[in-house]
Write a protein that holds these residues in place. Structure first.
Motif, PDB file in Angstrom:
ATOM      1  N   LYS A 109       0.803  -1.097  -0.035  1.00  0.00           N
ATOM      2  CA  LYS A 109       0.019  -0.133  -0.047  1.00  0.00           C
ATOM      3  C   LYS A 109       0.796   1.311   0.233  1.00  0.00           C
ATOM      4  N   ALA A 110       1.873   1.222   0.876  1.00  0.00           N
ATOM      5  CA  ALA A 110       2.775   2.282   0.923  1.00  0.00           C
ATOM      6  C   ALA A 110       3.458   2.564  -0.422  1.00  0.00           C
ATOM      7  N   ASP A 111       3.900   1.495  -1.126  1.00  0.00           N
ATOM      8  CA  ASP A 111       4.658   1.755  -2.373  1.00  0.00           C
ATOM      9  C   ASP A 111       3.821   2.267  -3.525  1.00  0.00           C
ATOM     10  N   VAL A 112       2.480   1.944  -3.568  1.00  0.00           N
ATOM     11  CA  VAL A 112       1.745   2.596  -4.443  1.00  0.00           C
ATOM     12  C   VAL A 112       1.702   4.310  -4.047  1.00  0.00           C
ATOM     13  N   ILE A 113       1.694   4.521  -2.835  1.00  0.00           N
ATOM     14  CA  ILE A 113       1.663   5.843  -2.561  1.00  0.00           C
ATOM     15  C   ILE A 113       2.999   6.631  -2.940  1.00  0.00           C
ATOM     16  N   ALA A 114       3.940   5.873  -2.539  1.00  0.00           N
ATOM     17  CA  ALA A 114       5.362   6.360  -2.717  1.00  0.00           C
ATOM     18  C   ALA A 114       5.531   6.532  -4.429  1.00  0.00           C
ATOM     19  N   SER A 115       4.906   5.697  -5.168  1.00  0.00           N
ATOM     20  CA  SER A 115       5.208   5.645  -6.688  1.00  0.00           C
ATOM     21  C   SER A 115       4.351   6.930  -7.232  1.00  0.00           C
ATOM     22  N   GLN A 116       3.111   7.209  -6.386  1.00  0.00           N
ATOM     23  CA  GLN A 116       2.446   8.309  -6.979  1.00  0.00           C
ATOM     24  C   GLN A 116       3.096   9.804  -6.582  1.00  0.00           C
ATOM     25  N   ILE A 117       3.829   9.695  -5.555  1.00  0.00           N
ATOM     26  CA  ILE A 117       4.661  10.969  -5.123  1.00  0.00           C
ATOM     27  C   ILE A 117       5.857  11.078  -5.933  1.00  0.00           C
ATOM     28  N   GLU A 118       6.489  10.041  -6.163  1.00  0.00           N
ATOM     29  CA  GLU A 118       7.863   9.840  -6.703  1.00  0.00           C
ATOM     30  C   GLU A 118       7.913   9.963  -8.324  1.00  0.00           C
ATOM     31  N   GLY A 119       6.731   9.216  -8.675  1.00  0.00           N
ATOM     32  CA  GLY A 119       6.712   8.985 -10.077  1.00  0.00           C
ATOM     33  C   GLY A 119       6.779   7.565 -10.687  1.00  0.00           C
ATOM     34  N   SER A 120       7.622   6.684 -10.016  1.00  0.00           N
ATOM     35  CA  SER A 120       7.908   5.480 -10.321  1.00  0.00           C
ATOM     36  C   SER A 120       8.593   4.728  -9.255  1.00  0.00           C
ATOM     37  N   PRO A 121       8.762   3.528  -9.218  1.00  0.00           N
ATOM     38  CA  PRO A 121       9.423   2.933  -8.341  1.00  0.00           C
ATOM     39  C   PRO A 121      11.090   2.952  -8.491  1.00  0.00           C
ATOM     40  N   GLU A 122      11.380   3.202  -9.694  1.00  0.00           N
ATOM     41  CA  GLU A 122      12.961   3.414 -10.150  1.00  0.00           C
ATOM     42  C   GLU A 122      13.328   4.846  -9.535  1.00  0.00           C
ATOM     43  N   LYS A 123      12.384   5.807  -9.712  1.00  0.00           N
ATOM     44  CA  LYS A 123      12.581   7.288  -9.193  1.00  0.00           C
ATOM     45  C   LYS A 123      12.841   7.381  -7.419  1.00  0.00           C
ATOM     46  N   ALA A 124      11.673   6.544  -6.859  1.00  0.00           N
ATOM     47  CA  ALA A 124      11.873   6.374  -5.665  1.00  0.00           C
ATOM     48  C   ALA A 124      13.358   5.708  -5.117  1.00  0.00           C
ATOM     49  N   ASN A 125      13.722   4.595  -5.970  1.00  0.00           N
ATOM     50  CA  ASN A 125      14.820   3.903  -5.442  1.00  0.00           C
ATOM     51  C   ASN A 125      16.163   4.952  -5.855  1.00  0.00           C
ATOM     52  N   GLN A 126      16.161   5.937  -6.921  1.00  0.00           N
ATOM     53  CA  GLN A 126      17.072   6.754  -7.026  1.00  0.00           C
ATOM     54  C   GLN A 126      16.998   7.914  -5.683  1.00  0.00           C
ATOM     55  N   ALA A 127      16.026   8.404  -5.524  1.00  0.00           N
ATOM     56  CA  ALA A 127      15.735   9.265  -4.462  1.00  0.00           C
ATOM     57  C   ALA A 127      16.444   8.683  -3.149  1.00  0.00           C
ATOM     58  N   GLN A 128      16.223   7.329  -2.911  1.00  0.00           N
ATOM     59  CA  GLN A 128      16.809   6.629  -1.671  1.00  0.00           C
ATOM     60  C   GLN A 128      18.155   6.756  -1.814  1.00  0.00           C
ATOM     61  N   VAL A 129      19.018   6.635  -2.876  1.00  0.00           N
ATOM     62  CA  VAL A 129      20.231   6.675  -3.157  1.00  0.00           C
ATOM     63  C   VAL A 129      20.839   7.975  -2.545  1.00  0.00           C
ATOM     64  N   GLU A 130      20.063   9.005  -3.264  1.00  0.00           N
ATOM     65  CA  GLU A 130      20.545  10.477  -3.046  1.00  0.00           C
ATOM     66  C   GLU A 130      20.448  10.808  -1.281  1.00  0.00           C
ATOM     67  N   ARG A 131      19.644  10.332  -0.828  1.00  0.00           N
ATOM     68  CA  ARG A 131      19.389  10.447   0.650  1.00  0.00           C
ATOM     69  C   ARG A 131      20.590   9.971   1.621  1.00  0.00           C
ATOM     70  N   ALA A 132      20.930   8.790   1.005  1.00  0.00           N
ATOM     71  CA  ALA A 132      22.158   8.070   1.286  1.00  0.00           C
ATOM     72  C   ALA A 132      23.270   8.977   1.566  1.00  0.00           C
ATOM     73  N   LYS A 133      23.379  10.201   0.608  1.00  0.00           N
ATOM     74  CA  LYS A 133      24.516  10.709   0.875  1.00  0.00           C
ATOM     75  C   LYS A 133      24.575  11.887   1.881  1.00  0.00           C
ATOM     76  N   ILE A 134      23.506  12.039   2.448  1.00  0.00           N
ATOM     77  CA  ILE A 134      23.160  13.012   3.514  1.00  0.00           C
ATOM     78  C   ILE A 134      22.556  12.463   5.020  1.00  0.00           C
TER      79      ILE A 134
END
Length: 149
Positions: A109-134
């Motif tokens: 359920k949360a993945d569906v909402i995250a995909s709506q916000i981020e645009g796609s699972p791939e974009k959500a994964n990339q955002a996760q990688v970017e947050r790991a830098k901070i």
């Protein structure tokens, strides 16, 4: 006679109050199960605290609000602490759920909402990688509130 009636009334009232207290603890527990809380411990990279807080105030907040609107979470908050060692968190993310059952199937359920916000699972994964830098996630713990009777 009036004195006897008053004593009888006082005794009856006392008995009723004591009985009510015993019934409140009849199940043998002096607490009720409250909401379930997940606490994530985060350590920001030196010099990146403000950047991480900005992300929390935008993307994370948007996601939590969507989860709240969907009825998947009941509340959320950010706590800021003073770390005493380099391995202690400086930010705690707290998310509250109604009960343990609210966690059933939550990931999908949360993945569906995250995909709506981020645009796609791939974009959500990339955002996760970017947050790991901070920031670094040091761990999380799920707890249940014990509401004292």
């Amino acid at each position: 006679m009036i004195r006897f009636a008053r004593r009888l009334l006082l005794l009856s009232t006392s008995f009723a109050l004591c009985s009510g207290a015993l019934l409140a603890h009849a199940d043998g527990r002096n607490f009720n199960d409250g909401p379930v809380i997940n606490v994530s411990a985060i350590r920001t990279v030196d010099g990146k605290f403000d950047e991480y807080m900005a992300w929390l105030d935008t993307s994370w907040k948007k996601q939590e609000e969507a989860l709240k609107k969907a009825g998947l979470v009941t509340a959320y908050r950010v706590l800021v602490g003073e770390p005493h060692t380099p391995n202690e968190p400086d930010v705690y993310l707290v998310v509250e759920y109604k009960n343990w059952a609210a966690l059933d199937g939550l990931g999908n359920k949360a993945d569906v909402i995250a995909s709506q916000i981020e645009g796609s699972p791939e974009k959500a994964n990339q955002a996760q990688v970017e947050r790991a830098k901070i920031r670094t996630v040091l761990g999380s713990q799920t707890l249940q509130v014990a509401e004292l009777k």
